[in-house]
Structure formats: structure tokens, C-alpha cells
Design an enzyme around this catalytic site. Structure first.
Site, mmCIF file in Angstrom:
data_model
loop_
_atom_site.group_PDB
_atom_site.id
_atom_site.type_symbol
_atom_site.label_atom_id
_atom_site.label_comp_id
_atom_site.label_asym_id
_atom_site.label_seq_id
_atom_site.Cartn_x
_atom_site.Cartn_y
_atom_site.Cartn_z
ATOM 1 N N LYS A 1 0.842 -1.195 0.000
ATOM 2 C CA LYS A 1 0.000 0.000 0.000
ATOM 3 C C LYS A 1 0.879 1.248 0.000
ATOM 4 C CE LYS A 1 -4.127 1.766 2.411
ATOM 5 N NZ LYS A 1 -5.085 1.479 3.510
ATOM 6 N N SER B 1 -9.758 1.386 2.443
ATOM 7 C CA SER B 1 -8.919 2.225 1.594
ATOM 8 C C SER B 1 -7.808 1.461 0.863
ATOM 9 C CB SER B 1 -8.268 3.321 2.441
ATOM 10 O OG SER B 1 -7.425 2.760 3.446
ATOM 11 N N SER C 1 -10.236 -0.814 6.543
ATOM 12 C CA SER C 1 -9.590 -0.633 5.244
ATOM 13 C C SER C 1 -8.866 -1.846 4.699
ATOM 14 C CB SER C 1 -8.616 0.547 5.307
ATOM 15 O OG SER C 1 -9.315 1.766 5.366
#
Length: 427
Positions: free
Chosen positions: A62, A138, A162
Site C-alpha cells: 500500500k 482504503s 480498510s
């Protein structure tokens, strides 16, 4: 080939095939924002000679983790002008040392500030499991990378769901560990109080192996006893999508038919979670880290993210401290109440929306809150949680287990026991 699905000896060949798929553009928009091609080749060459639980695993990262030589963008424009990171974040360094092949930075909601995963800067990935729908966030690019076969594992963060929301939307397993188990140094924070770091993978073993490396711990000598399952309907069951509701009832019937005992005793404590506003923590703490950019570079922000950060102005110092105190009390009470048990509930109340459903701010905010509602319980409660995919009547759904602080290994054992029961389309 490991039980989680990768091979050390095959790492160079598999990486070469991946790089060919991604091509010079880095693959489909909204998944990878950068590809670590040269470093990944070096990782793969080392992995081919390595021995360990992650040797040969292709791991996407990420965009909020520091990776040496790469700019840590956290889904923003304003951070892209920063210099490249000089060193790996501790969790990243542990993965690399364990033989993982780090493939690239993935797209994400700006500053991880959404459960839906939209990003106008780097693009929003199409959902490989639900074409034409959003992937959830996310950790949107990370989940899409695994679901599209462009990584074995994605590492991400989870402030209110997330990891688990995109895992649920993309038909994957997502694990939010106890916050303190994985060091958060070398990452761009959203909320110091709520952020946790963890993995998304295709199965429980992939998540367990990756988390243990990130946490710097070995597998237990003996598997812990699975937790007893509990369905406490006072939280997380209102306003479910009809397909989610029907699928969950079919799941309960199926598990009980497989001999799983499920306690349905109410847990009134859960009602206290709704009285603890997580936005007090996210807005104030995010502003504390990015106040200068918030004030001087507003045009560089996603307007919806900027607006949510702006709500920090509505929170007094006293209110912020009261929210922290209430959260501390609730977390301690939840761990005590769940001693030896794991809550079982739908991971997300809704199915993944189509982008057109999120065009106006009112709809976006409503669906974002619905996506985050159930998963946030584990973050407010400072516990651990895992999302597991299943199908009912052809519809891809997800169940979630939530356990108390530090019960990670027992929770993984429980998930591992349930997982084989979910390999059929439930009637």
C-alpha cells in the site's frame, strides 16, 4: 509450493510473468501506482535461494509504507513531491528479509480516508470480483492486485475497515491484527489511535504467515483452541442489504449444520460503540500530521477528504480527550466480554456499489458510513478481526470474526476451522 500458495524456486519465473502482464504502464489503472521492477528482480533472485514462510511470495505494498528508493505518496498529490524514502518501514524490511518479493506501491484512498477506495489522483481500480463495481478501500489497489492475480498478498492498513472492506468486496481474506502487534513506523498515519497494519490474501494461511512476519513472531508451537462463536444482534444487523441479510442467515444455518456451536446471547455493551465517534479521532489526528498541507495546498486534496479533515474544527480539546477516554473504557470492556469468544457478523452491510452510485456527496457519505459501520467495531475496541469470503445463491459475500485485544492466534485458528466449510455456494 507453500500452503499459502507460493514457491521460492518459482519466484523469478512468476515475477517475470507478472512484469510482462503489467507492461510499461504498470497494469490496469488504479492498482499499481509504481512497480519496483529492478528491486523485485533482486528480491526474487534471493527468494529462490531462501527458506521461510514468505519465500517467493509476490507482495504488493500500500502506498503509505516507506520502501527504500520510492516516494511514499499515501494516495495524495501533495506528498508526491517529497524525497524518496531512505529505508524500508520495519514491517516492509521484515517481509523482504523473509523472502517476500515486493512488487510495487498500490493505489489507495487519499490518506486512507475512506472505506470505498475512490481516488481521482491515481485512479480507482475496477473490482475483479464484481466487474463494474468499486473494490472498496482504503486498501483498494492492494485488494485488486490480489483479486486480479497481480500479487499473492497485499499489505495495507486498517483504521476502520480498510483491509476487511476491500477483502469483502473482492472475495478475499483480510486480517486486521491487534494494533500493537505490527510496528507502524515508516508509514503515513491517518489515526494514531486506530490505525493497524496487516495483510489481504486468498486464504487464512496467507494472512497468518504474512502477519507473523510483519509482527516479528514465529508460528505458535501448538495451535490455540478456536474461539467460541457468538452472534450478538444488537450491533451491525440494521439496514443490511437484503442479499447480505439472507446470505448471513444461510451461513448460520450451514455452520450449525456442520456442527459449529453459535451462541446467540445479546451483548448490550456493543451499543456503547455507536456513542463513540471515530471521526473525532480521525479528523483531529489526520490534521495533526498534515495541517500545513491542509491549510496551504487545499487544491491538491480530494475535496471529500479535505472536508472530513475540516471537521476537526468541530472537536474541542475536551471532546477529543473524552472520546479517547470512552474508547479506552470500551476496548477494555469488550476484551473482557469476549474472553474465549469471537463475534460473528456480516463484514459489510452493503454490496459493492457502482461508481455512478457515488457521484454526489450525500450518497458517497451515506454508503461510506455503511461500508465502515461493522468493521469499525474492532478498531474502536482495539481488537483483532478477520473477513472471510463465501457465496450464497451465487452472490459473493463476506463474514467477519472479531475478537479481543491480543487474541490474534486464537482468531486465526477459528478462521482456519471455518474456512473449509465455505468452499461451496450456500443454498
Amino acid at each position: 509450493m507453500s500452503g499459502a500458495g507460493w514457491s521460492a524456486a518459482e519466484a523469478p519465473t512468476r515475477l517475470g510473468a507478472l512484469l510482462d502482464r503489467l507492461g510499461p504502464e504498470g497494469g490496469p489503472r488504479g492498482i499499481y501506482t509504481s512497480v519496483f521492477a529492478q528491486d523485485a528482480r533482486e528480491d526474487a533472485a534471493r527468494a529462490a535461494r531462501a527458506d521461510g514462510p514468505l519465500a517467493g511470495a509476490l507482495v504488493s505494498v500500500k502506498g503509505l509504507y516507506d520502501v527504500a528508493g520510492e516516494v511514499t505518496h499515501a494516495g495524495t498529490r501533495f506528498l508526491e513531491k517529497n524525497p524518496a524514502a531512505e529505508t524500508d518501514a520495519p514491517a516492509v524490511a521484515r517481509l523482504r528479509a523473509a523472502g517476500a518479493v515486493l512488487t510495487g506501491h498500490t493505489a489507495m484512498s487519499e490518506l486512507a480516508y475512506s472505506g470505498l477506495g475512490l481516488n481521482d489522483h491515481h485512479g480507482t481500480a475496477d473490482n475483479p470480483a464484481w466487474p463494474g463495481r468499486i473494490p472498496g478501500g482504503s486498501t483498494s489497489g492492494g485488494a485488486a492486485s490480489v483479486a486480479a492475480g497481480l500479487a499473492d498478498v497485499a499489505i495495507g492498513s486498517d483504521t476502520g475497515g480498510s483491509l476487511r472492506i476491500p477483502a469483502a468486496f473482492c472475495g478475499l481474506t483480510g486480517f486486521k491484527p491487534t494494533q500493537s502487534s505490527v510496528p507502524r513506523d515508516g508509514t503515513v498515519p491517518l489515526s494514531d489511535s486506530l490505525d493497524s497494519l496487516g495483510p489481504i490474501a486468498r486464504n487464512v494461511e496467507g494472512c497468518a504467515a504474512t502477519w507473523r512476519v510483519m509482527a516479528g513472531r514465529d508460528a505458535p508451537d501448538a495451535a490455540p483452541a478456536p474461539l467460541r462463536l457468538r452472534v450478538a444482534r444488537g450491533f451491525g444487523f440494521d439496514d443490511l442489504d437484503p442479499q447480505v441479510a439472507a446470505g448471513f442467515e444461510a451461513l448460520l444455518a450451514h455452520l450449525r449444520g456442520q456442527g459449529v456451536e453459535i451462541d446467540d446471547t445479546p451483548l448490550p455493551l456493543l451499543s456503547e460503540c455507536a456513542a463513540i465517534p471515530p471521526w473525532h479521532l480521525t479528523s483531529v489526528e489526520c490534521r495533526a500530521h498534515h495541517e500545513t498541507a491542509f491549510q496551504t495546498e487545499a487544491a491538491q486534496f480530494d475535496p471529500r477528504v479535505h472536508a472530513r479533515m475540516g471537521r476537526a474544527d468541530e472537536v474541542s480539546a475536551v471532546s477529543y480527550r473524552q472520546t479517547l477516554n470512552a474508547r479506552t473504557r470500551f476496548a477494555a470492556a469488550l476484551s473482557e466480554a469476549l474472553d474465549g469468544q469471537a463475534l460473528l457478523l456480516p463484514t459489510v452491510a452493503i454490496l459493492p456499489p457502482e461508481p455512478r452510485e457515488l457521484a454526489d456527496d450525500e450518497a458517497f457519505n451515506r454508503l461510506n458510513l455503511m461500508a465502515l459501520r461493522n468493521t469499525t467495531l474492532a478498531n474502536i475496541g482495539d481488537g483483532c478481526s478477520i473477513a472471510l469470503p463465501y457465496r450464497h445463491d451465487g452472490v459473493l459475500l463476506s463474514l467477519m470474526l472479531i475478537a479481543g485485544h491480543g487474541a490474534d492466534e486464537a482468531l486465526l485458528a477459528s478462521a482456519r476451522g471455518i474456512e473449509p466449510m465455505l468452499d461451496q455456494d450456500l443454498p
